[in-house]
Scaffold this motif. Sequence first.
Motif, PDB file in Angstrom:
ATOM      1  N   GLY A 155       0.136  -1.899  16.840  1.00 60.79           N
ATOM      2  CA  GLY A 155       0.737  -2.642  15.739  1.00 60.79           C
ATOM      3  C   GLY A 155       2.244  -2.603  15.883  1.00 60.79           C
ATOM      4  N   ASP A 156       2.898  -3.456  15.102  1.00 63.28           N
ATOM      5  CA  ASP A 156       4.349  -3.547  15.176  1.00 63.28           C
ATOM      6  C   ASP A 156       5.007  -2.201  14.902  1.00 63.28           C
ATOM      7  N   SER A 157       6.140  -2.001  15.508  1.00 61.73           N
ATOM      8  CA  SER A 157       6.969  -0.832  15.225  1.00 61.73           C
ATOM      9  C   SER A 157       7.344  -0.876  13.742  1.00 61.73           C
ATOM     10  N   GLY A 158       7.154   0.245  13.047  1.00 60.76           N
ATOM     11  CA  GLY A 158       7.484   0.294  11.626  1.00 60.76           C
ATOM     12  C   GLY A 158       6.328  -0.006  10.695  1.00 60.76           C
ATOM     13  N   SER A 159       5.155  -0.365  11.256  1.00 62.14           N
ATOM     14  CA  SER A 159       4.008  -0.695  10.399  1.00 62.14           C
ATOM     15  C   SER A 159       3.373   0.553   9.781  1.00 62.14           C
ATOM     16  N   GLY A 160       3.631   1.722  10.358  1.00 60.42           N
ATOM     17  CA  GLY A 160       3.132   2.968   9.769  1.00 60.42           C
ATOM     18  C   GLY A 160       2.089   3.698  10.607  1.00 60.42           C
ATOM     19  N   LYS A 161       2.029   3.435  11.898  1.00 64.93           N
ATOM     20  CA  LYS A 161       1.032   4.066  12.770  1.00 64.93           C
ATOM     21  C   LYS A 161       1.179   5.585  12.813  1.00 64.93           C
ATOM     22  N   THR A 162       2.411   6.038  13.006  1.00 65.64           N
ATOM     23  CA  THR A 162       2.631   7.483  13.124  1.00 65.64           C
ATOM     24  C   THR A 162       2.362   8.176  11.784  1.00 65.64           C
ATOM     25  N   ALA A 164       6.647   3.208  21.934  1.00 63.48           N
ATOM     26  CA  ALA A 164       6.465   2.478  23.196  1.00 63.48           C
ATOM     27  C   ALA A 164       5.900   1.071  23.008  1.00 63.48           C
ATOM     28  N   GLU A 165       5.581   0.719  21.735  1.00 64.81           N
ATOM     29  CA  GLU A 165       4.999  -0.597  21.501  1.00 64.81           C
ATOM     30  C   GLU A 165       5.906  -1.733  21.980  1.00 64.81           C
ATOM     31  N   ARG A 166       7.171  -1.404  22.235  1.00 67.18           N
ATOM     32  CA  ARG A 166       8.098  -2.433  22.743  1.00 67.18           C
ATOM     33  C   ARG A 166       8.005  -2.590  24.259  1.00 67.18           C
ATOM     34  N   GLY A 221      -4.342  -2.795   6.827  1.00 72.69           N
ATOM     35  CA  GLY A 221      -3.148  -3.264   6.122  1.00 72.69           C
ATOM     36  C   GLY A 221      -2.545  -2.070   5.411  1.00 72.69           C
ATOM     37  N   ASN A 222      -1.391  -1.636   5.861  1.00 73.55           N
ATOM     38  CA  ASN A 222      -0.782  -0.414   5.331  1.00 73.55           C
ATOM     39  C   ASN A 222       0.314  -0.756   4.305  1.00 73.55           C
ATOM     40  N   LYS A 223       0.751   0.254   3.572  1.00 73.60           N
ATOM     41  CA  LYS A 223       1.861   0.179   2.607  1.00 73.60           C
ATOM     42  C   LYS A 223       1.484  -0.604   1.353  1.00 73.60           C
ATOM     43  N   ILE A 224       0.222  -0.513   0.933  1.00 77.36           N
ATOM     44  CA  ILE A 224      -0.167  -1.263  -0.268  1.00 77.36           C
ATOM     45  C   ILE A 224       0.455  -0.680  -1.541  1.00 77.36           C
ATOM     46  N   ASP A 225       1.100   0.487  -1.408  1.00 77.43           N
ATOM     47  CA  ASP A 225       1.831   1.035  -2.560  1.00 77.43           C
ATOM     48  C   ASP A 225       2.988   0.126  -2.967  1.00 77.43           C
ATOM     49  N   TRP A 226       3.397  -0.759  -2.082  1.00 77.38           N
ATOM     50  CA  TRP A 226       4.422  -1.749  -2.395  1.00 77.38           C
ATOM     51  C   TRP A 226       3.825  -2.961  -3.113  1.00 77.38           C
ATOM     52  N   GLY A 227       2.517  -2.983  -3.246  1.00 79.78           N
ATOM     53  CA  GLY A 227       1.862  -4.130  -3.869  1.00 79.78           C
ATOM     54  C   GLY A 227       1.296  -5.041  -2.800  1.00 79.78           C
ATOM     55  N   LEU A 264      -4.605   0.263   2.715  1.00 77.85           N
ATOM     56  CA  LEU A 264      -4.313   1.628   2.281  1.00 77.85           C
ATOM     57  C   LEU A 264      -2.822   1.910   2.284  1.00 77.85           C
ATOM     58  N   SER A 265      -2.508   3.109   1.846  1.00 79.24           N
ATOM     59  CA  SER A 265      -1.140   3.600   1.920  1.00 79.24           C
ATOM     60  C   SER A 265      -1.164   4.931   2.654  1.00 79.24           C
ATOM     61  N   ALA A 266      -0.671   4.902   3.880  1.00 80.47           N
ATOM     62  CA  ALA A 266      -0.645   6.131   4.685  1.00 80.47           C
ATOM     63  C   ALA A 266       0.302   7.143   4.060  1.00 80.47           C
ATOM     64  N   LYS A 267       1.248   6.641   3.287  1.00 79.75           N
ATOM     65  CA  LYS A 267       2.252   7.510   2.694  1.00 79.75           C
ATOM     66  C   LYS A 267       1.741   8.191   1.426  1.00 79.75           C
ATOM     67  N   HIS A 268       0.994   7.446   0.626  1.00 79.76           N
ATOM     68  CA  HIS A 268       0.653   7.971  -0.697  1.00 79.76           C
ATOM     69  C   HIS A 268      -0.817   8.312  -0.908  1.00 79.76           C
TER      70      HIS A 268
HETATM   71  P1  GDP Z   1       5.345   3.226  13.313  1.00 81.19           P
HETATM   72  O1  GDP Z   1       6.577   2.718  13.973  1.00 81.19           O
HETATM   73  O2  GDP Z   1       4.262   2.178  13.296  1.00 81.19           O
HETATM   74  O3  GDP Z   1       4.857   4.536  13.866  1.00 81.19           O
HETATM   75  O4  GDP Z   1       5.722   3.455  11.767  1.00 81.19           O
HETATM   76  P2  GDP Z   1       6.088   4.822  11.040  1.00 81.19           P
HETATM   77  O5  GDP Z   1       4.880   5.637  10.776  1.00 81.19           O
HETATM   78  O6  GDP Z   1       7.197   5.474  11.768  1.00 81.19           O
HETATM   79  O7  GDP Z   1       6.581   4.275   9.628  1.00 81.19           O
HETATM   80  C1  GDP Z   1       7.692   3.414   9.515  1.00 81.19           C
HETATM   81  C2  GDP Z   1       8.322   3.576   8.113  1.00 81.19           C
HETATM   82  O8  GDP Z   1       7.395   3.142   7.120  1.00 81.19           O
HETATM   83  C3  GDP Z   1       8.644   5.015   7.773  1.00 81.19           C
HETATM   84  O9  GDP Z   1       9.847   5.037   7.043  1.00 81.19           O
HETATM   85  C4  GDP Z   1       7.486   5.458   6.902  1.00 81.19           C
HETATM   86  O10 GDP Z   1       7.836   6.471   5.985  1.00 81.19           O
HETATM   87  C5  GDP Z   1       7.143   4.161   6.178  1.00 81.19           C
HETATM   88  N1  GDP Z   1       5.730   4.112   5.774  1.00 81.19           N
HETATM   89  C6  GDP Z   1       4.643   4.360   6.549  1.00 81.19           C
HETATM   90  N2  GDP Z   1       3.497   4.188   5.835  1.00 81.19           N
HETATM   91  C7  GDP Z   1       3.890   3.837   4.581  1.00 81.19           C
HETATM   92  C8  GDP Z   1       3.164   3.513   3.379  1.00 81.19           C
HETATM   93  O11 GDP Z   1       1.937   3.522   3.292  1.00 81.19           O
HETATM   94  N3  GDP Z   1       3.924   3.170   2.298  1.00 81.19           N
HETATM   95  C9  GDP Z   1       5.285   3.141   2.327  1.00 81.19           C
HETATM   96  N4  GDP Z   1       5.913   2.793   1.214  1.00 81.19           N
HETATM   97  N5  GDP Z   1       5.982   3.437   3.437  1.00 81.19           N
HETATM   98  C10 GDP Z   1       5.304   3.780   4.548  1.00 81.19           C
END
Ligand code: GDP
Length: 155
Positions: free
Chosen positions: A8-15, A57-59, A109-115, A139-143
Amino acid sequence: MSRTILVGDSGSGKTTLVERLETDTFNASALATIGVDYRVFQDLSGNSVKCWDTAGAERFRAVMSLYYRNADFCILVFDASRRLGMKSVPKWASEVRAHAPTARIFLVGNKIDWGQSACETEEAIALAQELGFVGVAFLSAKHMKRAEILPLIQP
Ligand code: GDP
Ligand code: MG
């Protein structure tokens, strides 16, 4: 042990997701220097899943072709909080199919805590069907807790 990959894209929340799921942590600093990293977590049946993450490394497409090899399950993550978050899903799916033709793909689909709007949810489900994915979850990987997330990601 099943070999799962995260794409998935960098920043999508994989890690964030794999850190949420892990039970064992490995010092993977040597692997991180070549752009990959893995975590081991237990699925709901108690089976160990070795889950590879890209460490940014996704880039780099050359590294990614090695990364895909022999994967049997793929979690394709997109940022559901962004309007165009789903845009690159077909591109990721064709990359996976080109390098790991037998891997089953599961869409997250991640980050649904944002709506997240119902319309986008339907769009993602339709896209998952169209691309032959084995499932889709929001889901929300964060919350959300590991125990809430694991039942959603069922192959
Ligand atoms: P990766 O590049 O795909 O590995 O993405 P990261 O796991 O590094 O996450 C990128 C940014 O998104 C970080 O600032 C995370 O804290 C944030 N993030 C990841 N998952 C969530 C989520 O479910 N909700 C919110 N609000 N932020 C998230
Ligand atoms: Mg990452």
